[in-house]
Design a protein around this motif. Structure first.
Motif, PDB file in Angstrom:
ATOM      1  N   THR A   1      44.250 -23.541 -20.791  1.00  0.00           N
ATOM      2  CA  THR A   1      42.812 -23.705 -20.695  1.00  0.00           C
ATOM      3  C   THR A   1      41.915 -22.763 -21.648  1.00  0.00           C
ATOM      4  OG1 THR A   1      42.572 -23.287 -18.650  1.00  0.00           O
ATOM      5  CG2 THR A   1      43.235 -25.718 -18.553  1.00  0.00           C
ATOM      6  N   PRO A   2      40.250 -22.876 -22.120  1.00  0.00           N
ATOM      7  CA  PRO A   2      39.510 -22.194 -22.045  1.00  0.00           C
ATOM      8  C   PRO A   2      39.316 -21.229 -20.834  1.00  0.00           C
ATOM      9  CG  PRO A   2      38.865 -24.430 -22.488  1.00  0.00           C
ATOM     10  CD  PRO A   2      40.095 -24.396 -21.680  1.00  0.00           C
ATOM     11  N   THR A   3      39.458 -21.345 -19.276  1.00  0.00           N
ATOM     12  CA  THR A   3      39.291 -20.952 -18.626  1.00  0.00           C
ATOM     13  C   THR A   3      40.606 -19.175 -18.339  1.00  0.00           C
ATOM     14  OG1 THR A   3      37.857 -22.464 -16.953  1.00  0.00           O
ATOM     15  CG2 THR A   3      38.674 -19.802 -15.734  1.00  0.00           C
ATOM     16  N   SER A   4      41.217 -20.568 -18.636  1.00  0.00           N
ATOM     17  CA  SER A   4      42.449 -18.813 -18.537  1.00  0.00           C
ATOM     18  C   SER A   4      42.738 -18.127 -19.581  1.00  0.00           C
ATOM     19  CB  SER A   4      44.150 -19.696 -19.109  1.00  0.00           C
ATOM     20  OG  SER A   4      43.977 -20.108 -17.141  1.00  0.00           O
ATOM     21  N   VAL A   5      42.073 -18.588 -21.052  1.00  0.00           N
ATOM     22  CA  VAL A   5      41.511 -17.515 -22.237  1.00  0.00           C
ATOM     23  C   VAL A   5      40.569 -16.496 -21.750  1.00  0.00           C
ATOM     24  CG1 VAL A   5      40.838 -17.855 -24.924  1.00  0.00           C
ATOM     25  CG2 VAL A   5      42.516 -19.246 -24.112  1.00  0.00           C
ATOM     26  N   ALA A   6      39.369 -17.331 -21.287  1.00  0.00           N
ATOM     27  CA  ALA A   6      38.440 -16.227 -20.847  1.00  0.00           C
ATOM     28  C   ALA A   6      39.241 -14.533 -20.112  1.00  0.00           C
ATOM     29  CB  ALA A   6      37.596 -16.754 -20.372  1.00  0.00           C
ATOM     30  N   VAL A   7      39.351 -16.103 -19.595  1.00  0.00           N
ATOM     31  CA  VAL A   7      40.286 -14.619 -18.341  1.00  0.00           C
ATOM     32  C   VAL A   7      40.644 -13.668 -19.248  1.00  0.00           C
ATOM     33  CG1 VAL A   7      41.567 -13.952 -16.520  1.00  0.00           C
ATOM     34  CG2 VAL A   7      40.360 -15.896 -16.508  1.00  0.00           C
ATOM     35  N   LEU A   8      41.884 -13.879 -19.291  1.00  0.00           N
ATOM     36  CA  LEU A   8      43.182 -13.009 -20.869  1.00  0.00           C
ATOM     37  C   LEU A   8      41.768 -11.917 -21.621  1.00  0.00           C
ATOM     38  CD1 LEU A   8      46.274 -15.133 -21.605  1.00  0.00           C
ATOM     39  CD2 LEU A   8      45.955 -13.208 -20.070  1.00  0.00           C
ATOM     40  N   GLN A   9      41.268 -12.741 -22.184  1.00  0.00           N
ATOM     41  CA  GLN A   9      40.140 -11.925 -23.449  1.00  0.00           C
ATOM     42  C   GLN A   9      39.332 -10.694 -22.287  1.00  0.00           C
ATOM     43  OE1 GLN A   9      37.123 -14.931 -24.783  1.00  0.00           O
ATOM     44  NE2 GLN A   9      39.114 -15.451 -26.437  1.00  0.00           N
ATOM     45  N   ASP A  10      38.868 -11.134 -21.084  1.00  0.00           N
ATOM     46  CA  ASP A  10      38.114  -9.973 -20.625  1.00  0.00           C
ATOM     47  C   ASP A  10      39.028  -9.585 -20.623  1.00  0.00           C
ATOM     48  OD1 ASP A  10      35.863 -11.569 -20.157  1.00  0.00           O
ATOM     49  OD2 ASP A  10      35.740 -12.350 -18.708  1.00  0.00           O
ATOM     50  N   LYS A  11      40.275  -9.270 -19.859  1.00  0.00           N
ATOM     51  CA  LYS A  11      41.886  -8.297 -19.860  1.00  0.00           C
ATOM     52  C   LYS A  11      41.641  -7.421 -21.176  1.00  0.00           C
ATOM     53  CE  LYS A  11      43.388 -10.234 -16.146  1.00  0.00           C
ATOM     54  NZ  LYS A  11      44.986 -11.136 -14.906  1.00  0.00           N
ATOM     55  N   GLY A  12      41.181  -8.114 -22.741  1.00  0.00           N
ATOM     56  CA  GLY A  12      41.430  -7.148 -24.125  1.00  0.00           C
ATOM     57  C   GLY A  12      42.868  -7.741 -24.487  1.00  0.00           C
ATOM     58  N   VAL A  13      42.888  -8.920 -23.990  1.00  0.00           N
ATOM     59  CA  VAL A  13      44.104  -9.895 -24.373  1.00  0.00           C
ATOM     60  C   VAL A  13      43.260 -10.392 -26.057  1.00  0.00           C
ATOM     61  CG1 VAL A  13      46.078 -11.491 -24.579  1.00  0.00           C
ATOM     62  CG2 VAL A  13      45.319  -9.903 -22.494  1.00  0.00           C
ATOM     63  N   GLN A  14      44.292 -10.295 -27.468  1.00  0.00           N
ATOM     64  CA  GLN A  14      43.864 -10.765 -28.654  1.00  0.00           C
ATOM     65  C   GLN A  14      44.138 -12.078 -28.612  1.00  0.00           C
ATOM     66  OE1 GLN A  14      42.451  -9.211 -31.020  1.00  0.00           O
ATOM     67  NE2 GLN A  14      41.425  -8.331 -29.723  1.00  0.00           N
ATOM     68  N   ILE A  15      43.323 -13.380 -27.894  1.00  0.00           N
ATOM     69  CA  ILE A  15      43.883 -14.548 -27.742  1.00  0.00           C
ATOM     70  C   ILE A  15      42.706 -15.404 -27.832  1.00  0.00           C
ATOM     71  CG2 ILE A  15      43.551 -14.448 -25.222  1.00  0.00           C
ATOM     72  CD1 ILE A  15      45.567 -16.571 -24.719  1.00  0.00           C
ATOM     73  N   GLU A  16      42.621 -16.391 -28.227  1.00  0.00           N
ATOM     74  CA  GLU A  16      41.683 -17.393 -28.586  1.00  0.00           C
ATOM     75  C   GLU A  16      41.913 -18.863 -28.277  1.00  0.00           C
ATOM     76  OE1 GLU A  16      37.871 -18.548 -28.320  1.00  0.00           O
ATOM     77  OE2 GLU A  16      37.649 -16.133 -29.486  1.00  0.00           O
ATOM     78  N   TYR A  17      40.786 -19.298 -27.528  1.00  0.00           N
ATOM     79  CA  TYR A  17      40.815 -21.035 -27.777  1.00  0.00           C
ATOM     80  C   TYR A  17      40.809 -22.213 -28.415  1.00  0.00           C
ATOM     81  CZ  TYR A  17      40.596 -25.898 -25.642  1.00  0.00           C
ATOM     82  OH  TYR A  17      41.258 -26.416 -24.771  1.00  0.00           O
ATOM     83  N   ALA A  18      41.604 -23.067 -28.969  1.00  0.00           N
ATOM     84  CA  ALA A  18      41.073 -24.430 -29.897  1.00  0.00           C
ATOM     85  C   ALA A  18      41.224 -25.472 -29.068  1.00  0.00           C
ATOM     86  CB  ALA A  18      41.990 -23.660 -30.847  1.00  0.00           C
ATOM     87  N   GLN A  19      40.040 -26.310 -29.525  1.00  0.00           N
ATOM     88  CA  GLN A  19      40.121 -27.895 -29.219  1.00  0.00           C
ATOM     89  C   GLN A  19      40.804 -28.294 -30.099  1.00  0.00           C
ATOM     90  OE1 GLN A  19      38.950 -28.920 -26.573  1.00  0.00           O
ATOM     91  NE2 GLN A  19      38.883 -30.972 -26.381  1.00  0.00           N
ATOM     92  N   PRO A  20      42.020 -29.242 -30.067  1.00  0.00           N
ATOM     93  CA  PRO A  20      42.573 -30.178 -30.775  1.00  0.00           C
ATOM     94  C   PRO A  20      41.492 -31.258 -31.274  1.00  0.00           C
ATOM     95  CG  PRO A  20      44.270 -29.665 -28.741  1.00  0.00           C
ATOM     96  CD  PRO A  20      42.560 -29.225 -28.025  1.00  0.00           C
ATOM     97  N   LYS A  21      41.644 -31.895 -32.412  1.00  0.00           N
ATOM     98  CA  LYS A  21      41.065 -32.882 -32.629  1.00  0.00           C
ATOM     99  C   LYS A  21      41.329 -34.064 -32.163  1.00  0.00           C
ATOM    100  CE  LYS A  21      44.202 -33.888 -36.815  1.00  0.00           C
ATOM    101  NZ  LYS A  21      44.008 -33.444 -38.164  1.00  0.00           N
ATOM    102  N   GLU A  22      42.375 -34.527 -31.683  1.00  0.00           N
ATOM    103  CA  GLU A  22      43.223 -35.350 -30.371  1.00  0.00           C
ATOM    104  C   GLU A  22      42.662 -35.346 -29.331  1.00  0.00           C
ATOM    105  OE1 GLU A  22      46.651 -33.722 -33.640  1.00  0.00           O
ATOM    106  OE2 GLU A  22      45.051 -33.144 -31.997  1.00  0.00           O
ATOM    107  N   GLY A  23      41.509 -34.347 -28.773  1.00  0.00           N
ATOM    108  CA  GLY A  23      41.412 -34.011 -27.531  1.00  0.00           C
ATOM    109  C   GLY A  23      42.409 -33.270 -26.612  1.00  0.00           C
ATOM    110  N   SER A  24      41.104 -32.299 -25.576  1.00  0.00           N
ATOM    111  CA  SER A  24      42.289 -31.623 -24.571  1.00  0.00           C
ATOM    112  C   SER A  24      42.568 -32.523 -23.699  1.00  0.00           C
ATOM    113  CB  SER A  24      40.934 -30.224 -24.610  1.00  0.00           C
ATOM    114  OG  SER A  24      40.240 -30.779 -24.079  1.00  0.00           O
TER     115      SER A  24
END
Length: 362
Positions: free
Chosen positions: A244-267
């Motif tokens: 989820t975007p929330t989980s990704v944001a939490v990991l980003q705040d910890k310095g993890v090089q991770i990003e979120y992508a919204q699939p064209k078919e929908g999340s």
């Protein structure tokens, strides 16, 4: 010392002790509510960042105002549901947080009592109110695709845009997938793949038949939860994983090089919902806690300190980062899809057996 003197001293001692006992008794009788012994409410919810955020930044205001202690019983949605079911006749918890699909099951089991009307309940998104107000969404989210930002940059790969990217041969052995029986992320990812293959929640044959030749070869490991995503992203072991975007944001705040992508078919829309547990020992106080957790005040703290997307649209984002994340969430909702939880819950046990037999055991 004469006997008469001893008797006088003894009498004085008795009088002093009696006065002390009387003073203590009077102090107890005239104590203010704030001095009275506080009650304890037990709330089942996910551990980790959610527990930390709520314990440190959300519960304290309610505890102070109501002279109560809120204690978290941590666990996955399945764990919490099992605890609630095991103690159905004499609940050990007062309120529980569950993923939306699991919450539908809990309501069907008679584990929840109807939420009392409140201004906060009226403020949340209509989509966050369960049928007959038996439960309500506390945080909003959706399952999409997370990717290893560092690996993608080094390889010169474009960010993923579709659920079918999980089947791209260049990611062979680089996909981490949550086990469908134990994870909403895994379930969502499979159901979106199944839809692309021509199926739906009432017909999952297309997904099961195509998985072994498409996404299956790319999966490095099936995991029961998302706890290993951070480690395996940082170690460069994986490129993609449902998240989820929330989980990704939490990991980003910890310095993890991770990003979120919204699939064209929908999340896939994913709410964490709350319900007041039926027959609990503090029904009035439990209802009060549940109503508070839907307030803009409580959810603003969840957003600011835990990147938890609020279900109350009156919640305000504090700071540029939080405002940006909230804006992105609104854009992700534009093509987010919902799944048929009635069909899912009716067939989940047989799906779980089929998944374990035909996918994870291979």
């Amino acid at each position: 010392m004469k006997n008469s003197d001893k008797r006088i001293k003894s009498a004085h001692t008795i009088i002093k002790q009696s006065a002390l006992v009387l003073a203590i008794a009077c102090a107890g009788a005239w104590s203010t509510p704030s001095m009275a012994q506080s009650k304890t409410l037990y709330i089942g919810m996910n551990g980790g960042i959610m527990e930390k955020t709520w314990v440190e930044h959300v519960f304290p205001a309610f505890e102070k105002e109501n002279n109560v202690k809120v204690v978290v019983v941590p666990g996955t949605s399945s764990d919490i549901l099992a605890k609630a079911q095991a103690n159905k006749d004499k609940p050990q918890m007062h309120v529980m947080f569950l993923d939306d699909g699991v919450m539908v099951r809990a309501i069907g089991m008679g584990l929840c009592e109807k939420m009392q009307p409140s201004a906060n309940l009226n403020e949340i998104y209509p989509a966050a109110r369960f049928k007959d107000d038996m439960a309500a969404g506390v945080t909003m989210g959706m399952t999409g695709i997370s990717y290893n930002k560092k690996m993608f940059a080094e390889k010169g790969w474009a960010p993923p845009t579709s659920w079918m990217d999980l089947a791209d041969p260049k990611y062979k052995g680089k996909v981490l997938f949550q086990s469908m029986p134990s994870s909403s992320f895994g379930l969502h990812g499979f159901l979106m793949f199944n839809r692309i293959q021509g199926g739906n929640e009432k017909n999952v044959d297309p997904g099961f038949k195509a998985w072994p030749s498409k996404i299956g070869p790319n999966v490095l490991e099936y995991i029961p939860s998302s706890a290993k995503v951070s480690e395996m992203m940082q170690n460069g072991e994986i490129a993609l994983a449902p998240l989820t975007p929330t989980s990704v944001a939490v990991l980003q705040d910890k310095g993890v090089q991770i990003e979120y992508a919204q699939p064209k078919e929908g999340s896939v829309v994913l709410m964490v919902a709350e319900c007041v547990i039926a027959k609990n020992s503090e029904p009035e106080l439990s209802q009060k806690l549940a109503a508070y957790l839907l307030s803009a005040k409580a959810q603003e703290a969840g957003l600011q300190y835990g990147s938890q997307i609020p279900s109350n649209p009156k919640s305000q984002a504090v700071g540029d980062i939080a405002q940006s994340r909230l804006k992105k969430f609104v854009s992700y909702m534009e093509n987010a899809v919902t799944v048929d939880w009635d069909a899912i819950n009716a067939n989940r046990p047989s799906w779980n057996q089929r998944w374990n037999r035909s996918i994870e055991s291979k």
